[in-house]
Design a protein around this motif. Structure first.
Motif, short mmCIF file in Angstrom:
data_model
loop_
_atom_site.label_atom_id
_atom_site.label_comp_id
_atom_site.label_asym_id
_atom_site.label_seq_id
_atom_site.Cartn_x
_atom_site.Cartn_y
_atom_site.Cartn_z
N GLY A 159 32.31 40.59 41.10
CA GLY A 159 31.70 39.29 41.33
C GLY A 159 32.26 38.61 42.56
O GLY A 159 33.10 39.17 43.28
N PRO A 160 31.82 37.39 42.83
CA PRO A 160 32.30 36.65 44.02
C PRO A 160 33.79 36.36 43.94
O PRO A 160 34.37 36.22 42.85
N CYS A 161 34.42 36.27 45.10
CA CYS A 161 35.86 35.95 45.14
C CYS A 161 36.14 34.90 46.22
O CYS A 161 37.19 34.93 46.86
N LEU A 162 35.22 33.97 46.43
CA LEU A 162 35.36 32.96 47.48
C LEU A 162 36.61 32.11 47.29
O LEU A 162 37.17 31.60 48.27
N GLU A 163 37.03 31.92 46.05
CA GLU A 163 38.20 31.08 45.79
C GLU A 163 39.49 31.88 45.71
O GLU A 163 40.55 31.34 45.38
N GLY A 164 39.43 33.18 45.99
CA GLY A 164 40.62 34.01 45.96
C GLY A 164 40.78 34.74 44.65
O GLY A 164 39.82 35.25 44.08
N GLY A 165 42.02 34.80 44.16
CA GLY A 165 42.29 35.55 42.94
C GLY A 165 42.46 37.03 43.22
O GLY A 165 43.14 37.43 44.17
N ARG A 166 41.84 37.86 42.39
CA ARG A 166 41.88 39.32 42.58
C ARG A 166 40.78 39.75 43.54
O ARG A 166 39.60 39.44 43.32
N VAL A 167 41.16 40.46 44.58
CA VAL A 167 40.21 40.78 45.66
C VAL A 167 40.17 42.29 45.89
O VAL A 167 41.21 42.95 45.98
N LEU A 168 38.95 42.80 46.00
CA LEU A 168 38.70 44.19 46.36
C LEU A 168 37.79 44.19 47.59
O LEU A 168 36.64 43.77 47.52
N ALA A 169 38.32 44.63 48.71
CA ALA A 169 37.54 44.78 49.94
C ALA A 169 37.30 46.25 50.18
O ALA A 169 38.24 47.05 50.16
N ALA A 170 36.04 46.61 50.42
CA ALA A 170 35.67 48.02 50.52
C ALA A 170 34.75 48.25 51.70
O ALA A 170 33.95 47.39 52.06
N ALA A 171 34.85 49.42 52.28
CA ALA A 171 34.07 49.76 53.46
C ALA A 171 32.60 50.00 53.16
O ALA A 171 31.77 49.86 54.05
N ASN A 172 32.28 50.35 51.92
CA ASN A 172 30.89 50.68 51.58
C ASN A 172 30.72 50.61 50.07
O ASN A 172 31.71 50.51 49.32
N ALA A 173 29.47 50.67 49.63
CA ALA A 173 29.18 50.50 48.21
C ALA A 173 29.75 51.63 47.36
O ALA A 173 30.17 51.40 46.22
N GLU A 174 29.77 52.83 47.88
CA GLU A 174 30.23 53.98 47.09
C GLU A 174 31.72 53.90 46.79
O GLU A 174 32.15 54.07 45.63
N ILE A 175 32.54 53.63 47.81
CA ILE A 175 33.99 53.55 47.57
C ILE A 175 34.32 52.30 46.77
O ILE A 175 35.26 52.30 45.96
N HIS A 176 33.54 51.25 46.93
CA HIS A 176 33.71 50.04 46.14
C HIS A 176 33.49 50.34 44.66
O HIS A 176 34.30 49.95 43.80
N ALA A 177 32.43 51.06 44.35
CA ALA A 177 32.13 51.37 42.95
C ALA A 177 33.20 52.26 42.33
O ALA A 177 33.60 52.05 41.17
N GLU A 178 33.70 53.23 43.08
CA GLU A 178 34.72 54.11 42.54
C GLU A 178 36.03 53.36 42.31
O GLU A 178 36.69 53.53 41.27
N ALA A 179 36.41 52.49 43.25
CA ALA A 179 37.62 51.69 43.06
C ALA A 179 37.48 50.75 41.86
O ALA A 179 38.43 50.58 41.08
N LEU A 180 36.31 50.14 41.70
CA LEU A 180 36.08 49.27 40.53
C LEU A 180 36.27 50.03 39.22
O LEU A 180 36.87 49.50 38.27
N ARG A 181 35.75 51.25 39.16
CA ARG A 181 35.88 52.02 37.92
C ARG A 181 37.36 52.23 37.55
O ARG A 181 37.74 52.06 36.39
N TRP A 182 38.19 52.58 38.53
CA TRP A 182 39.60 52.84 38.22
C TRP A 182 40.37 51.55 38.01
O TRP A 182 41.32 51.52 37.22
N LEU A 183 40.02 50.47 38.71
CA LEU A 183 40.68 49.19 38.45
C LEU A 183 40.48 48.74 37.01
O LEU A 183 41.35 48.10 36.42
N ASN A 184 39.33 49.05 36.46
CA ASN A 184 38.99 48.60 35.12
C ASN A 184 39.03 49.73 34.09
O ASN A 184 38.57 49.57 32.97
N GLY A 185 39.64 50.85 34.47
CA GLY A 185 39.66 52.03 33.60
C GLY A 185 40.78 52.05 32.61
O GLY A 185 40.80 52.89 31.72
#
Length: 266
Positions: A240-266
């Motif tokens: 979700g949005p992170c305009l106010e900060g908190g936990r941030v995931l910056a990714a170069a593209n949608a594919e690596i973003h999705a894979e990182a999300l899976r392991w962050l929440n795994g």
């Protein structure tokens, strides 16, 4: 408010450039000097602030008072001022004060402007190495000693081939640190300590991911503008949005973003 018209966009871009020049000059006055000292904003841990942080923000606020008095301001050192235009400048006068104190060159100045819908333009300025990354309002550029070039994030690759950055190995709470390590264990290379420069490297196509926690609005809004302009994605750890900060995931593209999300929440 409506999104930005051409005349306003031109003024915002030139104002941001003037802010960055003022902050660059202010911070370099004190960098690597014997007299530089720091106070801590907190008692339970060292959270430094220096005369350079304050001077940098004071000079930027003075420019905004002259050029854009109708806009709001949110700054790390001197808080919030409400505006009437629907636009707010978000300022981090030195992102990476610990690095600044240590004499490392990758601290930076973060400048962005947002409206009710989100960030419209941002700069990541690196005063000592003289690189400036900008994104939004139709621009995605880096300028510096090597000239000017368009920013473009890396294309898709597996997490096992990815380069991951974070500022601190601890990455927030013990639970947040464990989630980060779940991703880091699967990356090809993990590096620490670059502060805002890590986000600039995502936009420049050099690395794939930055994962952090415990951030503030002024830490993330300029990186969001720059990375998104370069084709990347910046969200919280749930996507979700992170305009106010908190936990941030910056990714170069949608594919690596999705894979990182899976392991962050795994």
């Amino acid at each position: 408010m409506a999104r930005i018209d051409a005349a306003t966009a031109e003024d915002l871009i030139s104002t941001a450039a003037e802010l960055a020049e003022a902050a660059r000059n202010a911070t370099l006055l004190h960098f690597r000097t014997d007299a530089l000292a720091a106070d801590s904003k907190e008692t339970h841990r060292f959270d430094p602030v220096t005369v350079a942080d304050r001077l940098s923000e004071e000079r930027m606020r003075a420019i905004l008072a002259r050029r854009r008095p109708q806009d709001g301001i949110l700054g790390e050192e001197f808080g919030a001022v409400q505006g009437t235009s629907g636009l707010t400048w978000v300022l981090d006068p030195i992102d990476g004060t610990r690095g600044y104190l240590s004499g490392t060159p990758t601290w930076g100045v973060l400048i962005s402007v947002r409206d009710a819908e989100g960030v419209v333009y941002g700069l990541i300025d690196q005063p000592y190495i003289r690189e400036r990354f900008e994104g939004g309002l139709g621009r995605a550029l880096v300028t510096g000693p090597s000239g000017e070039r368009v920013l473009r994030c890396r294309g898709p690759r597996a997490l096992s081939d990815a380069i991951l950055f974070s500022t601190f190995p601890e990455v927030g709470t013990p639970a947040e640190g464990a989630a980060f390590r779940n991703v880091a264990a699967r990356a090809r290379l993990v590096r620490y300590g670059m502060d805002c420069y890590g986000y600039a490297l995502v936009a420049a196509g050099q690395i794939d991911l930055v994962i952090e926690a415990g951030l503030q609005a002024y830490d993330v809004q300029a990186p969001i503008a720059v990375i998104e302009a370069a084709g990347g994605i910046v969200t919280d750890w749930q996507g979700g949005p992170c305009l106010e900060g908190g936990r941030v995931l910056a990714a170069a593209n949608a594919e690596i973003h999705a894979e990182a999300l899976r392991w962050l929440n795994g």
